[in-house]
Every structure is written in C-alpha cells, then in structure tokens.
Design a protein around this motif. Structure first.
Motif, PDB file in Angstrom:
ATOM      1  N   GLU A  72       0.825  -1.204   0.000  1.00 47.36           N
ATOM      2  CA  GLU A  72       0.000   0.000   0.000  1.00 47.36           C
ATOM      3  C   GLU A  72       0.866   1.263   0.000  1.00 47.36           C
ATOM      4  O   GLU A  72       0.581   2.233  -0.729  1.00 47.36           O
ATOM      5  CB  GLU A  72      -0.918   0.011   1.217  1.00 47.36           C
ATOM      6  CG  GLU A  72      -1.807   1.243   1.279  1.00 47.36           C
ATOM      7  CD  GLU A  72      -2.711   1.237   2.486  1.00 47.36           C
ATOM      8  OE1 GLU A  72      -3.790   1.881   2.423  1.00 47.36           O
ATOM      9  OE2 GLU A  72      -2.354   0.612   3.506  1.00 47.36           O
ATOM     10  N   THR A  73       1.924   1.252   0.777  1.00 51.87           N
ATOM     11  CA  THR A  73       2.797   2.424   0.863  1.00 51.87           C
ATOM     12  C   THR A  73       3.429   2.743  -0.482  1.00 51.87           C
ATOM     13  O   THR A  73       3.377   3.885  -0.963  1.00 51.87           O
ATOM     14  CB  THR A  73       3.903   2.190   1.910  1.00 51.87           C
ATOM     15  OG1 THR A  73       3.306   1.992   3.196  1.00 51.87           O
ATOM     16  CG2 THR A  73       4.849   3.383   1.963  1.00 51.87           C
ATOM     17  N   GLY A  80      -1.634   5.637  -6.844  1.00 56.74           N
ATOM     18  CA  GLY A  80      -2.708   4.655  -6.748  1.00 56.74           C
ATOM     19  C   GLY A  80      -3.395   4.726  -5.393  1.00 56.74           C
ATOM     20  O   GLY A  80      -2.870   5.301  -4.444  1.00 56.74           O
ATOM     21  N   ARG A  81      -4.565   4.118  -5.315  1.00 57.55           N
ATOM     22  CA  ARG A  81      -5.297   4.104  -4.052  1.00 57.55           C
ATOM     23  C   ARG A  81      -5.647   2.672  -3.682  1.00 57.55           C
ATOM     24  O   ARG A  81      -6.152   1.905  -4.526  1.00 57.55           O
ATOM     25  CB  ARG A  81      -6.575   4.934  -4.155  1.00 57.55           C
ATOM     26  CG  ARG A  81      -7.343   4.979  -2.837  1.00 57.55           C
ATOM     27  CD  ARG A  81      -8.685   5.651  -2.978  1.00 57.55           C
ATOM     28  NE  ARG A  81      -9.511   5.422  -1.789  1.00 57.55           N
ATOM     29  CZ  ARG A  81     -10.813   5.629  -1.722  1.00 57.55           C
ATOM     30  NH1 ARG A  81     -11.459   6.072  -2.790  1.00 57.55           N
ATOM     31  NH2 ARG A  81     -11.480   5.375  -0.613  1.00 57.55           N
ATOM     32  N   VAL A  82      -5.383   2.302  -2.446  1.00 57.08           N
ATOM     33  CA  VAL A  82      -5.709   0.970  -1.940  1.00 57.08           C
ATOM     34  C   VAL A  82      -6.958   1.064  -1.074  1.00 57.08           C
ATOM     35  O   VAL A  82      -7.065   1.937  -0.209  1.00 57.08           O
ATOM     36  CB  VAL A  82      -4.539   0.378  -1.121  1.00 57.08           C
ATOM     37  CG1 VAL A  82      -4.969  -0.926  -0.446  1.00 57.08           C
ATOM     38  CG2 VAL A  82      -3.332   0.138  -2.017  1.00 57.08           C
ATOM     39  N   ILE A  83      -7.905   0.158  -1.329  1.00 54.22           N
ATOM     40  CA  ILE A  83      -9.143   0.083  -0.564  1.00 54.22           C
ATOM     41  C   ILE A  83      -9.205  -1.284   0.109  1.00 54.22           C
ATOM     42  O   ILE A  83      -9.049  -2.315  -0.551  1.00 54.22           O
ATOM     43  CB  ILE A  83     -10.378   0.277  -1.470  1.00 54.22           C
ATOM     44  CG1 ILE A  83     -10.336   1.656  -2.145  1.00 54.22           C
ATOM     45  CG2 ILE A  83     -11.664   0.082  -0.686  1.00 54.22           C
ATOM     46  CD1 ILE A  83     -11.401   1.851  -3.206  1.00 54.22           C
ATOM     47  N   ILE A 234      -9.702  -0.624 -12.022  1.00 50.47           N
ATOM     48  CA  ILE A 234      -9.949  -1.178 -10.692  1.00 50.47           C
ATOM     49  C   ILE A 234      -9.418  -2.606 -10.655  1.00 50.47           C
ATOM     50  O   ILE A 234      -9.741  -3.422 -11.519  1.00 50.47           O
ATOM     51  CB  ILE A 234     -11.448  -1.192 -10.339  1.00 50.47           C
ATOM     52  CG1 ILE A 234     -12.025   0.228 -10.390  1.00 50.47           C
ATOM     53  CG2 ILE A 234     -11.671  -1.804  -8.957  1.00 50.47           C
ATOM     54  CD1 ILE A 234     -13.536   0.280 -10.185  1.00 50.47           C
ATOM     55  N   VAL A 235      -8.599  -2.891  -9.659  1.00 43.79           N
ATOM     56  CA  VAL A 235      -8.095  -4.252  -9.427  1.00 43.79           C
ATOM     57  C   VAL A 235      -8.783  -4.804  -8.182  1.00 43.79           C
ATOM     58  O   VAL A 235      -8.844  -4.112  -7.163  1.00 43.79           O
ATOM     59  CB  VAL A 235      -6.562  -4.265  -9.219  1.00 43.79           C
ATOM     60  CG1 VAL A 235      -6.078  -5.677  -8.887  1.00 43.79           C
ATOM     61  CG2 VAL A 235      -5.855  -3.724 -10.443  1.00 43.79           C
ATOM     62  N   ILE A 236      -9.301  -6.025  -8.266  1.00 48.11           N
ATOM     63  CA  ILE A 236      -9.903  -6.682  -7.101  1.00 48.11           C
ATOM     64  C   ILE A 236      -9.129  -7.970  -6.855  1.00 48.11           C
ATOM     65  O   ILE A 236      -9.062  -8.841  -7.728  1.00 48.11           O
ATOM     66  CB  ILE A 236     -11.395  -6.996  -7.319  1.00 48.11           C
ATOM     67  CG1 ILE A 236     -12.130  -5.760  -7.838  1.00 48.11           C
ATOM     68  CG2 ILE A 236     -12.031  -7.490  -6.025  1.00 48.11           C
ATOM     69  CD1 ILE A 236     -13.552  -6.034  -8.240  1.00 48.11           C
ATOM     70  N   VAL A 289      -6.842  -0.410  -6.127  1.00 52.52           N
ATOM     71  CA  VAL A 289      -6.666  -1.827  -5.796  1.00 52.52           C
ATOM     72  C   VAL A 289      -7.518  -2.123  -4.570  1.00 52.52           C
ATOM     73  O   VAL A 289      -7.304  -1.543  -3.497  1.00 52.52           O
ATOM     74  CB  VAL A 289      -5.194  -2.189  -5.525  1.00 52.52           C
ATOM     75  CG1 VAL A 289      -5.098  -3.632  -5.034  1.00 52.52           C
ATOM     76  CG2 VAL A 289      -4.358  -2.018  -6.785  1.00 52.52           C
ATOM     77  N   ILE A 290      -8.500  -3.001  -4.729  1.00 53.06           N
ATOM     78  CA  ILE A 290      -9.361  -3.412  -3.625  1.00 53.06           C
ATOM     79  C   ILE A 290      -8.836  -4.731  -3.076  1.00 53.06           C
ATOM     80  O   ILE A 290      -8.809  -5.744  -3.776  1.00 53.06           O
ATOM     81  CB  ILE A 290     -10.824  -3.563  -4.086  1.00 53.06           C
ATOM     82  CG1 ILE A 290     -11.350  -2.226  -4.605  1.00 53.06           C
ATOM     83  CG2 ILE A 290     -11.690  -4.094  -2.946  1.00 53.06           C
ATOM     84  CD1 ILE A 290     -12.759  -2.303  -5.175  1.00 53.06           C
TER      85      ILE A 290
END
Length: 460
Positions: A72-73, A80-83, A234-236, A289-290
């Motif tokens: 995530e870092t 990018g954003r991590v969910i 979006i990546v899941i 990225v979820i």
C-alpha cells in the motif's frame, strides 16, 4: 442434511451419469495432461522449484500484514489508491461508489475469480451498469448465463460445437463456425466495448509487496486492454495473492504457466505499478486496488488450514482430481471447485453448510502430488472433516456409526468375531448411510489373523 449438501448430491449424481459431459471433460483435461510434461522440462529440479515457491508463499502469508502495508505504501506513492474490503458487501459498495463518481455505464472486465466470488456482474447489472467479460472463456459463460466451470478454463465443459450453437443463438452467427471464426466474432464485439468503457476491472495473479505492483497473467491480451484503454482501472484481489518481491516472479510465472496450461511461459505477463505517470503515453488516469478479505483471515487464523492460502490458482488439482473429472465444476455450487475449493470454501463461508465438500474426495492424494506449491490438500480435507466433527456438526447417527466402527476395529476379538454375512449386513444394511452413495462393502471370508496363521504354518 443442509440445503447446500442436498443440492451438491443432486447435481453431482446427475453429472456423474452424463457420459457426454464426461467425454468432453476428459478430452479437454487429456489435452492439458499431454502438454504439462513439456512445461516441466524447463526446470532442472521441478520439486525444488515447487518447494522454494511454497517457502516464499509461507514467508508472505506469515507476515501478511507487513507485506500488504508495504504494498500500500509503495503503490500509493505512485498515485494509486488501496481500498480494504472486509467482505463482499464492502467491496461491491466501493466499486459502485467509483462507478457513480465516473458516471460509468459500461465496464470491460478481465477474467477474475474474485469478481465471481462477490458476484460482481449481477450486482452491476442490478444498478444499470453493463459489465462485459473480455476473456473468451468467460465471455462464452456470460453469454450462456453460467458461472465459470474451472478456475483456469471457464468453459472447459463445452465442445466447439456447443460454442458455435451458443453464438448462433445469442449473436445470430452461422451455426457451423470454426473456433477461429468464433474467436474473431468475439473479438469484434469486445473491441467496441474497450472504446466505450469508462472503467476496466481486472484481478491480480500476484500482489508484489516491495514493488507496490500487481502482476496479471493471460493468453489473450484482454487484461492489458482492460488496464490501458479505460480512464479508470480497478483491481480486485484476495489478500492472499501477495508475494514479497518482484524477483519472485522469475519462479512463480513459469510455475503458474506450467501447472496452469502446460506452457513454458504464459503469452502475456504484465506488471502494473499504478496509474499513468507524467510523460507516459498510455494507461489509466486513476487506479484502485481493492484488497478483499471475505473470510480469508478465518483461514489465516487457523494454523493448519493457513497453508491453503499459498494457492496460486493454477487449477492443476482440479485436472488431477478423479471426483472433479466425474462431476465437473458446477456441481460444487461454489466459486472455487475441485480440491482447493473443497478445502477453502468451508472456511470462507460456513463450515456447517459446506463441510460436505471435504467428503467429496477419494483421498487419493493426487491433488497434493500435482500442486505447484506443494499444499497438502488431501490432509487439509481430512482436517476439515475433523474440524466439522469437533465443532459438533456431525449427525447423531454418524457419530454412533463411527463409534461402533472405531470400537470394533481397535478390538481384535470383535473384528475376528461373527461371520462374513453378519459383517456385511451390519455395514451395508444396518448403517445404510454408508451405501447411499457408495458400493457395498464385502468382507473377506477369512480374517487377517486367520490368513496370517495359515501363512505362518505353511512357511514352517
């Protein structure tokens, strides 16, 4: 018996008697079996490679929190954003929020078992958003209104004639098109959607911790187009997909190709590190990225079952399993079928409702033998059975039956007592549950002790 178990028995009984289904399945798995040895030939020591891969996944899973935080870092540093999604509902709501923000009407989606797990296509359809599967096998299944049949080969149970008939019914093509012609038809349909779509959705074969990247493996190039054409990507991915380092791909990519499809290396292997950067010609403006839990931490907390999180979804255990070869993927009634599905589903959902899958095995050990990362699958199936009993999910009659069996088998006098007809009647008639879905047991006319004594006397 739970409803899910009853449905499983009904579906598997029907499929086991469907000889045409078995013929198609055995034909396609036979083609897989024929090419896997060629893929293995690239390894100087295939067993050592599998052992190293298992150790790498062990390291990743044992330090999963730190690995994911590092990802995530690094990923966030590139925009990018991590969910983090604890369950299906959270993941779907996050995706819907992004779709509304982008006024999205059309999504192109690359093959992803995690999106099947959360039933993403149905959810998007309910909210007026068109989601197009771009992998050919997934597209075939979507046209037919079916879930994927196999982890790697979604339409494995269909012949080329079945696909031609489906395209004729749904797309009004000629009824006798060849596989090549059918592929061109699908390509034409999909290419238009890439240009229309506001969002592209993919899964991830690997989450690379130190690089803050995701890796996608495919043979058709649709995932690359889904990543690059739409403005939003979006990546899941399940949290277990993490590997520690970018250099680990040198081991995992060939292993995944060999055990997944028998190739030395899959055609397209893509590393995505974030949205388009300054000076880059293509790529999405935004990337999410979820990271999905959805029961995976239940497995992580179980010291024995934790090993199943090493799985790289190559599908080799399905192709090797004699039960899967007879009943097929849809009989399981869950996203992940075959041995690995039977191991993880009771933990991802409810043990009481899904414990029956752990009994859908001959315990031959072939799944363990072919596993790319040496997961002890047949032992984990036994562990699930044990856990189900310890949790109190065994029926009263089942407990009594096994109590009698255990008492008798541990007592030589009881085992030697009684005649053959009495023993056969006890097992096959009195405990009728044993023969409900199995052949009758037929005890030997002579006990082991009798045969041993005869052999000893003869040897003298």
């Amino acid at each position: 018996m739970t409803e899910t178990a009853a449905h499983f028995i009904a579906r598997s009984t029907a499929k086991a008697e469907d000889l045409d289904h078995r013929r198609k399945l055995n034909y396609n798995i036979g083609k897989y079996d024929a090419v896997v040895p060629a893929g293995k030939a690239q390894f100087g020591d295939i067993h050592l490679a599998r052992e190293r891969a298992k150790n790498t996944k062990w390291k990743a899973i044992e330090h999963l929190d730190k690995q994911l935080e590092e990802f995530e870092t690094v990923f966030s540093q590139r925009g990018g954003r991590v969910i983090w999604a604890e369950n299906t509902e959270q993941a779907l709501m996050e995706i819907l929020a992004i779709c509304k923000k982008k006024s999205c009407r059309t999504i192109v989606k690359s093959k992803s078992m995690v999106t099947e797990e959360i039933k993403l296509n149905h959810f998007l359809e309910e909210h007026g958003i068109e989601s197009i599967e771009t992998d050919l096998g997934e597209y075939i299944q979507q046209l037919d209104g079916e879930a994927p049949y196999h982890i790697v080969t979604p339409a494995m149970h269909k012949s080329k004639e079945d696909v031609a008939k489906l395209f004729h019914e749904k797309l009004h093509t000629e009824p006798d098109l060849s596989p090549g012609q059918l592929t061109l038809v699908a390509r034409e349909k999909m290419r238009k959607k890439y240009l229309e779509a506001e969002i592209g959705i993919t899964g991830a074969n690997f989450i690379i911790s130190d690089a803050g990247a995701i890796a996608v493996t495919e043979n058709e190039g649709n995932a690359r187009l889904s990543c690059a054409f739409p403005k939003t990507h979006i990546v899941i991915a399940g949290i277990e997909k993490v590997i520690p380092s970018l250099t680990d791909l040198a081991l995992f990519w060939p292993l995944l190709a060999t055990y997944g499809t028998g190739q030395r290396l899959t055609v397209y292997n893509t590393i995505v590190t974030g949205p388009r950067q300054m000076g880059e010609a293509d790529g999405p403006d935004e990337m999410y990225v979820i990271l999905l839990d959805n029961g995976r931490t239940n497995i992580l907390a179980n010291e024995v079952a934790r090993e199943s999180l090493y799985c790289i979804r190559c599908g080799a255990c399905l192709n090797a399993c004699p039960v899967y070869k007879n009943i097929g993927g849809h009989s399981y009634g869950t996203t992940y079928s075959g041995p690995i599905g039977s191991v993880i589903t009771p933990h991802l959902r409810e043990m009481q409702d899904w414990k029956h899958l752990s009994y859908a095995s001959s315990l031959c050990g072939n799944c363990t033998e072919v596993c790319a990362v040496k997961i002890n699958l047949h032992e984990l199936l036994l562990e699930n059975r044990h856990e189900a009993v310890e949790s109190g999910y065994a029926t009263w009659s089942e407990k009594i039956a096994w109590k009698v069996w255990k008492t008798a088998s541990l007592n030589r006098v009881l085992m030697n007592g009684g005649n053959r007809k009495l023993k056969n009647w006890m097992v096959n008639k009195l405990f009728s549950g044993w023969t409900a879905h199995r052949g009758e047991l037929d005890f030997s006319p002579k006990t082991f002790n009798q045969r041993w004594k005869q052999q000893q006397r003869a040897g003298r």
